[in-house]
Scaffold this motif. Structure first.
Motif, PDB file in Angstrom:
ATOM      1  N   THR A 346       0.831  -1.205   0.000  1.00 15.38           N
ATOM      2  CA  THR A 346       0.000   0.000   0.000  1.00 15.38           C
ATOM      3  C   THR A 346       0.865   1.256   0.000  1.00 15.38           C
ATOM      4  OG1 THR A 346      -1.780  -1.150   1.177  1.00 15.38           O
ATOM      5  CG2 THR A 346      -1.806   1.258   1.246  1.00 15.38           C
ATOM      6  N   THR A 395      -4.100  13.123   3.329  1.00 21.99           N
ATOM      7  CA  THR A 395      -4.171  11.869   4.071  1.00 21.99           C
ATOM      8  C   THR A 395      -3.893  10.702   3.138  1.00 21.99           C
ATOM      9  OG1 THR A 395      -6.538  11.578   3.665  1.00 21.99           O
ATOM     10  CG2 THR A 395      -5.899  12.857   5.609  1.00 21.99           C
ATOM     11  N   LEU A 396      -3.587   9.559   3.706  1.00 25.40           N
ATOM     12  CA  LEU A 396      -3.293   8.380   2.907  1.00 25.40           C
ATOM     13  C   LEU A 396      -4.527   7.943   2.125  1.00 25.40           C
ATOM     14  CD1 LEU A 396      -1.410   6.084   2.069  1.00 25.40           C
ATOM     15  CD2 LEU A 396      -2.079   4.849   4.149  1.00 25.40           C
ATOM     16  N   GLU A 397      -5.701   8.020   2.766  1.00 20.49           N
ATOM     17  CA  GLU A 397      -6.932   7.607   2.081  1.00 20.49           C
ATOM     18  C   GLU A 397      -7.210   8.505   0.871  1.00 20.49           C
ATOM     19  OE1 GLU A 397      -6.578   8.148   5.239  1.00 20.49           O
ATOM     20  OE2 GLU A 397      -6.754   6.125   6.105  1.00 20.49           O
ATOM     21  N   ALA A 398      -7.034   9.819   1.057  1.00 19.63           N
ATOM     22  CA  ALA A 398      -7.274  10.742  -0.059  1.00 19.63           C
ATOM     23  C   ALA A 398      -6.257  10.534  -1.168  1.00 19.63           C
ATOM     24  CB  ALA A 398      -7.215  12.187   0.453  1.00 19.63           C
ATOM     25  N   LEU A 400      -4.727   7.691  -2.028  1.00 23.34           N
ATOM     26  CA  LEU A 400      -4.991   6.460  -2.761  1.00 23.34           C
ATOM     27  C   LEU A 400      -6.196   6.589  -3.690  1.00 23.34           C
ATOM     28  CD1 LEU A 400      -4.322   3.790   0.037  1.00 23.34           C
ATOM     29  CD2 LEU A 400      -2.849   4.386  -1.897  1.00 23.34           C
ATOM     30  N   SER A 401      -7.100   7.512  -3.344  1.00 24.37           N
ATOM     31  CA  SER A 401      -8.297   7.677  -4.174  1.00 24.37           C
ATOM     32  C   SER A 401      -8.160   8.821  -5.163  1.00 24.37           C
ATOM     33  CB  SER A 401      -9.527   7.934  -3.283  1.00 24.37           C
ATOM     34  OG  SER A 401      -9.345   9.128  -2.533  1.00 24.37           O
TER      35      SER A 401
END
Length: 410
Positions: A346, A395-398, A400-401
């Protein structure tokens, strides 16, 4: 164990029987019916070497206990007895301790000096002014210095502290086989005295400079004092009295320094024995002698969440501990710091997206909870040259998307 270390059961380095009283010219004398026969003397030696109690030896030979003890001293016999202490032994120790040399008491009771020290501590006997040195003690000191025996072991064998050992050697004009070539006897004696008092090497060096001794570096001071054998034990079995003293020290929160001095044990020896006996201190810290506060479940949970993500200094401040305590606890918990924990798939994916979308290394490191330097090295190793880029909080979530966009600042 070094070749210079003493054997665990050794009680003397050189034989030194008690000197005979000077006598006048030989003359005819009447036969004494109570004179010791050669057979009795030989039997005494055999039973003494077999660790028989002095009272049992007296009963078998048909002599009084005092006569047997006197004969043992006259022959200079010594042993490291493993027999339990009797009421008579304790009474003799209480009567003579502090006034007679430890070596003399040990010889009279058929025990080692270390055993006498341990029993005296168990009975709460206190030292007074040190008695005069005996011929036997001087003989062991001279032979020990000639062989290069570690001073801690030599002091335990004789029953004298390190300071007394070094001072006596100076009076006798003898030099230890491992004595530093540029040190005087006075400097050695003072260094050992301060070390025995529990001072650290840096503090000892500063105090000795203030007293007029030559200034030494830690690289020269430490090896020199250790080469003399300071602080070394040599694998002697632990007696019941020594275990009792160590147990009491932990139960009452007492200092272990007197035990190191009197029992001739190293710090590591005391620690390993305490672990074997499962000893813990009676003070507020349930974990024994460690000075820091106890670790709670909440502290350990914080460690698992933040170690490697927060700087160690910041995490130490958050938990009210030192950086060394944080590192030590992380090791015991099996935690791996961000500098060395492996990159996941990831994180590698996030690195590729950040490179294509113009995210800076600093922002990516913050999103991944990594050190920027560690991340930069990893990126370079995989062929990503980020260069200078504008800072954006992400952020990591933002990340990756995110949709790929032209990289800025390339």
């Amino acid at each position: 164990m070094s070749a210079l270390d003493l054997h665990a059961d050794l009680v003397e380095l050189a034989s030194a029987p008690a000197p005979m009283a000077p006598s006048a010219a030989l003359r005819e004398m009447a036969y004494r019916a109570d004179a010791w026969t050669p057979q009795e003397s030989d039997r005494l030696r055999v039973l003494f070497a077999a660790d028989a109690a002095l009272a049992d030896i007296a009963a078998e030979i048909g002599r009084g206990r005092a006569a047997v003890a006197e004969r043992v001293t006259l022959f200079g016999l010594r042993r490291n007895s493993a027999r339990p202490w009797t009421e008579f032994d304790d009474a003799e120790l209480v009567r003579r301790y502090g006034s007679d040399p430890t070596a003399a008491i040990a010889s009279h009771l058929g025990r080692s000096c270390a055993a006498v020290y341990a029993r005296a501590g168990f009975l709460d006997l206190t030292d007074v002014n040190p008695p005069d040195w005996t011929g036997w003690e001087d003989a062991q000191l001279v032979e020990g210095y000639r062989r290069g025996v570690p001073l801690r072991q030599l002091g335990t064998l004789i029953g004298r502290p390190l300071g007394g050992i070094s001072s006596r050697a100076g009076l006798l004009g003898i030099v230890h086989a491992h004595h530093p070539p540029c040190w005087s006897a006075e400097e050695t004696a003072r260094a050992l005295e301060l070390a025995e008092a529990g001072h650290r090497y840096h503090a000892i060096m500063a105090m000795m400079v203030a007293e007029g001794f030559p200034e030494r570096t830690i690289r020269g001071f430490g090896p020199a004092i250790r080469k003399l054998g300071y602080g070394r034990g040599w694998g002697r079995p632990w007696s019941a009295e020594e275990d009792a003293l160590l147990t009491r020290a932990y139960a009452q929160g007492l200092s272990l320094t007197p035990l190191k001095q009197q029992l001739g044990r190293s710090t590591g020896s005391l620690r390993h024995r305490a672990d074997y006996l499962q000893l813990r201190g009676s003070h507020a810290n349930r974990n024994g002698w460690r000075l820091g506060p106890d670790w709670t479940e909440a502290d350990e949970r914080t460690m698992r969440e933040d170690y490697g993500r927060l700087p160690t200094k910041a995490l130490a401040a958050k938990l009210g501990r030192t950086k060394a305590a944080i590192t030590s606890r992380a090791n015991s918990l099996g935690l791996v710091h961000g500098y060395i924990r492996p990159f996941t798939d990831t994180e590698t994916q996030a690195l590729c997206i950040a490179f294509r979308t113009g995210i800076s290394i600093a922002d990516l490191a913050a999103a991944l909870g990594r050190k920027p330097m560690s991340l930069s090295k990893y990126a370079t190793k995989h062929g990503f040259q980020f260069g200078r880029r504008p800072r954006h909080t992400i952020t990591l979530e933002a990340l990756l998307s995110a949709e790929p966009v032209p990289a800025a600042g390339r």
